[in-house]
Design an enzyme around this catalytic site. Structure first.
Site, short mmCIF file in Angstrom:
data_model
loop_
_atom_site.label_atom_id
_atom_site.label_comp_id
_atom_site.label_asym_id
_atom_site.label_seq_id
_atom_site.Cartn_x
_atom_site.Cartn_y
_atom_site.Cartn_z
CD GLU A 103 38.61 -36.02 -68.02
OE1 GLU A 103 38.95 -36.95 -68.16
OE2 GLU A 103 39.36 -34.94 -68.07
CE1 TYR A 115 32.67 -41.24 -59.30
CE2 TYR A 115 31.62 -40.60 -61.15
CZ TYR A 115 32.58 -41.33 -60.61
OH TYR A 115 33.04 -42.75 -60.94
C1 LIG Z 1 28.38 -45.94 -61.56
C2 LIG Z 1 28.33 -47.62 -60.93
C3 LIG Z 1 29.74 -47.77 -60.64
C4 LIG Z 1 27.56 -47.43 -59.65
O1 LIG Z 1 27.78 -48.67 -59.00
P1 LIG Z 1 26.60 -49.36 -57.90
O2 LIG Z 1 27.24 -50.58 -57.22
O3 LIG Z 1 25.45 -49.70 -58.86
O4 LIG Z 1 26.30 -48.12 -57.04
P2 LIG Z 1 25.72 -48.27 -55.61
O5 LIG Z 1 24.96 -49.18 -55.54
O6 LIG Z 1 27.00 -48.37 -54.72
O7 LIG Z 1 24.85 -46.94 -55.57
C5 LIG Z 1 25.54 -45.69 -54.84
C6 LIG Z 1 24.61 -44.32 -55.39
O8 LIG Z 1 24.90 -44.21 -56.66
C7 LIG Z 1 23.88 -43.84 -57.33
N1 LIG Z 1 23.34 -44.81 -58.48
C8 LIG Z 1 23.86 -45.75 -58.62
N2 LIG Z 1 23.17 -46.28 -59.83
C9 LIG Z 1 22.09 -45.49 -60.21
C10 LIG Z 1 21.29 -45.54 -61.05
N3 LIG Z 1 20.98 -46.64 -62.03
N4 LIG Z 1 20.39 -44.26 -61.33
C11 LIG Z 1 20.54 -43.34 -60.36
N5 LIG Z 1 21.68 -43.28 -59.63
C12 LIG Z 1 22.31 -44.37 -59.43
C13 LIG Z 1 22.84 -43.55 -56.23
O9 LIG Z 1 22.67 -42.39 -55.71
C14 LIG Z 1 23.03 -44.59 -55.26
O10 LIG Z 1 22.61 -44.33 -54.08
P3 LIG Z 1 21.18 -45.09 -53.69
O11 LIG Z 1 21.32 -46.38 -53.87
O12 LIG Z 1 21.26 -44.97 -52.00
O13 LIG Z 1 20.22 -44.13 -54.28
C15 LIG Z 1 27.61 -48.55 -61.76
O14 LIG Z 1 26.43 -48.01 -62.16
C16 LIG Z 1 28.64 -49.19 -63.09
O15 LIG Z 1 29.52 -49.82 -63.02
N6 LIG Z 1 28.33 -48.30 -64.14
C17 LIG Z 1 28.89 -48.66 -65.54
C18 LIG Z 1 30.29 -48.30 -65.50
C19 LIG Z 1 30.37 -46.55 -65.27
O16 LIG Z 1 29.67 -45.74 -65.71
N7 LIG Z 1 31.34 -46.10 -64.39
C20 LIG Z 1 31.48 -44.71 -64.16
C21 LIG Z 1 32.54 -44.45 -64.91
S1 LIG Z 1 32.80 -42.66 -64.53
#
Ligand SMILES: CC(C)(COP(=O)(O)OP(=O)(O)OC[C@H]1O[C@@H](n2cnc3c(N)ncnc32)[C@H](O)[C@@H]1OP(=O)(O)O)[C@@H](O)C(=O)NCCC(=O)NCCS
Length: 148
Positions: A103, A115
């Site tokens: 979720e 995702y």
């Molecule tokens: C969601 C989260 C875990 C992604 O981690 P991250 O290390 O920044 O992700 P990555 O660098 O591996 O990015 C992988 C892909 O995710 C997507 N993505 C990540 N951050 C994004 C952003 N700010 N906006 C849009 N897409 C994004 C993109 O598709 C990205 O691929 P790309 O870089 O080739 O475009 C991070 O933003 C986070 O910790 N958020 C806060 C906690 C959270 O909301 N967790 C999810 C709970 S369900």
């Protein structure tokens, strides 16, 4: 970057990441209760011995559910979330899951994009699921045929 199983000795660092990443963070008690479950597994992402992200998954019979993925804000957009998700998907496959669900807050575009890019589909909405900062949850699901 290294992905390891979470050691309880590193829980304070995980709590710090949790607080920085979520408006309604889990408490230490909630983590301890989940970690002590035989159905839950947590992993950390370390860069130069510093924990910069973590992820958790529950596996019961053939069902897997992602509990959480979080990366310290200053380390985001560097592929760490992707690495943690790869680990969870591989782990679910190893455990014999037929699907992985989760979720996510409707407004969480970063996570939904992560995702969706990895073969998850949005299959429904739970109205008002998140109580603090009241918001709907989007239910997402990844089916076993997508396992590589
Ligand atoms: C969601 C989260 C875990 C992604 O981690 P991250 O290390 O920044 O992700 P990555 O660098 O591996 O990015 C992988 C892909 O995710 C997507 N993505 C990540 N951050 C994004 C952003 N700010 N906006 C849009 N897409 C994004 C993109 O598709 C990205 O691929 P790309 O870089 O080739 O475009 C991070 O933003 C986070 O910790 N958020 C806060 C906690 C959270 O909301 N967790 C999810 C709970 S369900």
């Amino acid at each position: 970057m290294k992905i390891d199983s979470l050691c309880v000795c590193n829980l304070d660092k995980v709590l710090e990441i949790e607080k920085k990443c979520f408006s309604d963070p889990w408490t230490k008690t909630m983590f301890l209760s989940e970690i002590s479950s035989k159905f839950a597994w947590f992993f950390t992402a370390c860069e130069e011995d510093e924990i910069v992200g973590f992820a958790g998954i529950r596996c019961v019979l053939d069902e897997a559910e992602i509990i959480n993925i979080a990366v310290l804000p200053e380390y985001q957009r560097r592929g760490i979330g992707q690495m943690l998700l790869d680990k969870l998907i591989a782990f679910a496959k190893e455990k014999g899951a037929s699907f992985v669900s989760l979720e996510v807050r409707k407004s969480n575009q970063a996570a939904r994009r992560l995702y969706l890019n990895n073969g998850f589909k949005e299959i429904g909405v739970r109205k008002g699921y998140y109580e603090k900062g009241r918001e709907d949850a989007v239910i997402m699901r990844f089916d076993a045929e997508k396992f590589s």
